[in-house]
Enzyme design. Structure first.
Site, mmCIF file in Angstrom:
data_model
loop_
_atom_site.group_PDB
_atom_site.id
_atom_site.type_symbol
_atom_site.label_atom_id
_atom_site.label_comp_id
_atom_site.label_asym_id
_atom_site.label_seq_id
_atom_site.Cartn_x
_atom_site.Cartn_y
_atom_site.Cartn_z
ATOM 1 N N ARG A 152 -3.613 2.819 -8.884
ATOM 2 C CA ARG A 152 -4.740 3.344 -8.109
ATOM 3 C C ARG A 152 -6.091 2.898 -8.656
ATOM 4 O O ARG A 152 -7.065 3.652 -8.618
ATOM 5 C CB ARG A 152 -4.705 4.882 -8.083
ATOM 6 C CG ARG A 152 -3.553 5.463 -7.295
ATOM 7 C CD ARG A 152 -3.874 5.507 -5.811
ATOM 8 N NE ARG A 152 -2.780 6.122 -5.082
ATOM 9 C CZ ARG A 152 -2.780 7.384 -4.650
ATOM 10 N NH1 ARG A 152 -3.814 8.153 -4.865
ATOM 11 N NH2 ARG A 152 -1.751 7.850 -3.984
ATOM 12 N N ARG B 248 -11.099 6.461 -5.403
ATOM 13 C CA ARG B 248 -12.219 7.387 -5.263
ATOM 14 C C ARG B 248 -13.059 7.612 -6.505
ATOM 15 O O ARG B 248 -14.175 8.111 -6.398
ATOM 16 C CB ARG B 248 -11.699 8.735 -4.754
ATOM 17 C CG ARG B 248 -11.319 8.678 -3.299
ATOM 18 C CD ARG B 248 -10.705 9.977 -2.837
ATOM 19 N NE ARG B 248 -9.368 10.101 -3.390
ATOM 20 C CZ ARG B 248 -8.474 10.998 -2.958
ATOM 21 N NH1 ARG B 248 -8.789 11.863 -2.020
ATOM 22 N NH2 ARG B 248 -7.279 11.039 -3.504
ATOM 23 N N ARG C 9 -15.507 2.810 1.778
ATOM 24 C CA ARG C 9 -14.690 3.659 2.652
ATOM 25 C C ARG C 9 -15.556 4.323 3.718
ATOM 26 O O ARG C 9 -15.161 4.426 4.875
ATOM 27 C CB ARG C 9 -13.932 4.714 1.843
ATOM 28 C CG ARG C 9 -12.898 5.423 2.711
ATOM 29 C CD ARG C 9 -12.246 6.586 2.024
ATOM 30 N NE ARG C 9 -13.232 7.576 1.636
ATOM 31 C CZ ARG C 9 -12.946 8.751 1.108
ATOM 32 N NH1 ARG C 9 -11.697 9.065 0.872
ATOM 33 N NH2 ARG C 9 -13.893 9.601 0.792
ATOM 34 N N ASP D 203 -1.386 1.441 1.384
ATOM 35 C CA ASP D 203 -0.728 2.702 1.059
ATOM 36 C C ASP D 203 0.763 2.558 1.293
ATOM 37 O O ASP D 203 1.185 1.728 2.105
ATOM 38 C CB ASP D 203 -1.274 3.840 1.929
ATOM 39 C CG ASP D 203 -0.933 5.188 1.311
ATOM 40 O OD1 ASP D 203 -1.643 5.604 0.380
ATOM 41 O OD2 ASP D 203 0.065 5.796 1.730
ATOM 42 N N TYR E 127 8.242 11.969 2.704
ATOM 43 C CA TYR E 127 7.067 12.199 3.564
ATOM 44 C C TYR E 127 7.461 12.284 5.042
ATOM 45 O O TYR E 127 6.894 13.062 5.808
ATOM 46 C CB TYR E 127 6.023 11.093 3.356
ATOM 47 C CG TYR E 127 5.345 11.193 2.006
ATOM 48 C CD1 TYR E 127 4.261 12.063 1.823
ATOM 49 C CD2 TYR E 127 5.789 10.464 0.916
ATOM 50 C CE1 TYR E 127 3.647 12.182 0.579
ATOM 51 C CE2 TYR E 127 5.180 10.580 -0.337
ATOM 52 C CZ TYR E 127 4.114 11.442 -0.491
ATOM 53 O OH TYR E 127 3.515 11.567 -1.715
HETATM 54 O O1 CP3 Z 1 -3.048 1.196 -6.981
HETATM 55 C C1 CP3 Z 1 -3.918 0.823 -6.148
HETATM 56 O O2 CP3 Z 1 -5.121 0.698 -6.426
HETATM 57 C C2 CP3 Z 1 -3.440 0.391 -4.765
HETATM 58 C C3 CP3 Z 1 -3.620 1.338 -3.741
HETATM 59 C C4 CP3 Z 1 -2.648 2.469 -3.501
HETATM 60 C C5 CP3 Z 1 -3.020 3.594 -2.727
HETATM 61 N N1 CP3 Z 1 -1.926 4.373 -2.536
HETATM 62 C C6 CP3 Z 1 -4.371 3.832 -2.199
HETATM 63 C C7 CP3 Z 1 -4.734 5.195 -1.796
HETATM 64 C C8 CP3 Z 1 -1.298 2.631 -3.827
HETATM 65 C C9 CP3 Z 1 -0.410 1.751 -4.682
HETATM 66 C C10 CP3 Z 1 -0.859 3.841 -3.213
HETATM 67 C C11 CP3 Z 1 0.529 4.326 -3.287
HETATM 68 C C12 CP3 Z 1 0.854 5.682 -2.818
HETATM 69 N N2 CP3 Z 1 0.374 6.347 -1.725
HETATM 70 C C13 CP3 Z 1 1.845 6.499 -3.398
HETATM 71 C C14 CP3 Z 1 2.742 6.102 -4.545
HETATM 72 C C15 CP3 Z 1 2.035 6.118 -5.832
HETATM 73 C C16 CP3 Z 1 1.682 7.466 -6.357
HETATM 74 O O3 CP3 Z 1 0.479 7.705 -6.512
HETATM 75 O O4 CP3 Z 1 2.605 8.230 -6.618
HETATM 76 C C17 CP3 Z 1 1.903 7.705 -2.667
HETATM 77 C C18 CP3 Z 1 2.794 8.888 -2.955
HETATM 78 C C19 CP3 Z 1 0.982 7.581 -1.586
HETATM 79 C C20 CP3 Z 1 0.742 8.566 -0.486
HETATM 80 C C21 CP3 Z 1 -0.655 8.991 -0.507
HETATM 81 N N3 CP3 Z 1 -1.694 8.216 -0.050
HETATM 82 C C22 CP3 Z 1 -1.194 10.188 -1.058
HETATM 83 C C23 CP3 Z 1 -0.382 11.321 -1.652
HETATM 84 C C24 CP3 Z 1 -2.590 10.088 -0.942
HETATM 85 C C25 CP3 Z 1 -3.629 11.046 -1.445
HETATM 86 C C26 CP3 Z 1 -4.145 11.937 -0.409
HETATM 87 C C27 CP3 Z 1 -5.342 12.715 -0.941
HETATM 88 O O5 CP3 Z 1 -6.188 13.031 -0.102
HETATM 89 O O6 CP3 Z 1 -5.425 12.982 -2.133
HETATM 90 C C28 CP3 Z 1 -2.884 8.859 -0.307
HETATM 91 C C29 CP3 Z 1 -4.216 8.329 0.029
HETATM 92 C C30 CP3 Z 1 -4.693 7.203 -0.807
HETATM 93 N N4 CP3 Z 1 -3.973 6.058 -1.058
HETATM 94 C C31 CP3 Z 1 -5.976 7.060 -1.412
HETATM 95 C C32 CP3 Z 1 -6.017 5.793 -2.010
HETATM 96 C C33 CP3 Z 1 -7.165 5.158 -2.725
HETATM 97 C C34 CP3 Z 1 -7.098 8.077 -1.328
HETATM 98 C C35 CP3 Z 1 -7.608 8.057 0.075
HETATM 99 C C36 CP3 Z 1 -9.086 8.229 0.153
HETATM 100 O O7 CP3 Z 1 -9.834 7.259 -0.106
HETATM 101 O O8 CP3 Z 1 -9.503 9.316 0.547
#
Ligand code: CP3
Length: 354
Positions: free
Chosen positions: A27, A31, A40, A77, A154
């Protein structure tokens, strides 16, 4: 083909000699970076950002402008696949991911299409191409996907879950339906990762965020077996180089020996496993990636450095370690602290390599 200027990440994954331990952060584009929040906002929302290859490329490169990272990871994602299967992904502020359609019955599973990656996920493949070209050989690009089990949690729960009530009911009460869903997802993930590789991803990681919620036998049958199926179907060499594959099961520390036999090149570790013990257990079968608790980044610089030093010492001398956090970087971390972390890995690891 542009020559890679820094390949220590790929070399460490294959347990080839390196000058110091490579590092990236799960990640790393996200954020905690003000410039990410700005992009974003320009995109409108998170999914619009993922679907715009130019902007996805921009945020992928942001952490590389700030820090001396050894790899870039595609900005996307894991939930793009269920979205492409027609489930209607959306994000509710403060609630995490949600789906308009939920998969609960045998009929729901039977009706799910395996997505046509070139058509339904073309925006991801376009982003891979865009990023690879913008990187111009600076560092390798990592592609990724969720594991079938993690994606299924999910899809069946309809979003994030604490107790996995519905998917565990499916797994124990209707295992054949569970297997049908996981088999479809494994096919989709294999096609998806192979398209990412052909578009320029130089390594791939499978995120099994929720495999650790299973008992040992259920983990083998419902998570690892499908990741193994994916690994078996992956393109392992492209552009004249091996494309390493990393498996990351969060809370999977007790299954490392079996995971090491999956055919993956490297295993990701969260912070609940000692990396030195893990190395003794897997031997020279795989490289290891990890595993600092992301919350260490809330501490002052000297504490971050001493935690990095302790992990390096535990792993010991030689190659086969890619430094990372044990899970994604938290959104409230001070960006300066991430820089302290990355620099500490390079500086303190040089003496562990010849
Ligand atoms: O690593 C990186 O920089 C690449 C980007 C990346 C994202 N998601 C961007 C993201 C990667 C590799 C993921 C994987 C992901 N997404 C996983 C597996 C890894 C882990 O963290 O366990 C999972 C379970 C998800 C599903 C998901 N997407 C969740 C639970 C969330 C968070 C929701 C929240 O509001 O907290 C996301 C959203 C997400 N994916 C964000 C980012 C940067 C945040 C979204 C935002 O900008 O508001």
């Amino acid at each position: 083909m542009v020559e890679l200027k820094n390949d220590r990440f790929l070399r460490a994954l294959l347990r080839e000699p390196v000058d110091c331990t490579p590092v990236w952060m799960m990640r790393q584009a996200g954020r905690y970076l003000p410039e990410y929040r700005e992009t974003r906002a320009r995109a409108g929302d998170f999914m619009s950002l993922c679907m715009n290859p130019k902007l996805a490329c921009e945020v992928t490169l942001q952490p590389l402008e700030r820090y001396d990272l050894d790899a870039a990871i595609l900005f996307s994602d894991i939930l793009t696949i269920p979205d492409a299967m027609g489930l209607g992904l959306y994000f509710e502020a403060g609630e995490g991911p949600r789906f308009k359609k939920i998969v609960r019955t045998a009929d729901d599973v039977a009706a799910l299409p395996v997505p046509d990656v070139k058509r339904d996920l073309d925006y991801v493949i376009a982003a891979v191409r865009e990023i690879r070209s913008a990187l111009a050989g600076r560092v390798p690009l990592i592609g990724f996907s969720g594991s079938p089990w993690t994606l299924a949690t999910y899809m069946v729960e309809g979003g994030s879950s604490k107790d996995f009530r519905h998917i565990k009911e499916m797994m124990y009460a209707r295992p054949e339906v569970m297997h049908e869903l996981l088999a479809k997802l494994a096919d989709a993930v294999t096609l998806y990762l192979n398209e990412q590789i052909l578009a320029g991803a130089q390594a791939v990681q499978i995120f099994d965020t929720w495999g650790g919620a299973l008992s040992g036998p259920m983990y083998l049958e419902f998570s690892l077996a499908y990741m193994k199926r994916i690994v078996d179907g992956l393109i392992r060499e492209n552009e004249g180089r091996r494309v390493p594959c990393i498996l990351f099961t969060k809370n999977g520390g007790q299954w490392l020996e079996t995971m090491a036999d999956s055919g993956a090149d490297a295993l990701g570790l969260d912070w609940t496993t000692d990396i030195g013990d893990a190395r003794r257990r897997v031997g020279d079968r795989v490289a290891l990636q990890g595993n600092m608790d992301p919350s260490v980044l809330y501490a002052p610089a000297d504490r971050i450095r001493s935690e990095v030093a302790a992990i390096l010492q535990s792993f010991g001398p030689g190659t086969g370690h890619v430094f990372n956090l044990g899970h994604g970087i938290h959104q409230f971390v001070d960006p300066e602290s991430a820089g302290v972390f990355v620099d500490a890995v390079h500086e303190l690891s040089a003496s562990y390599h010849d």
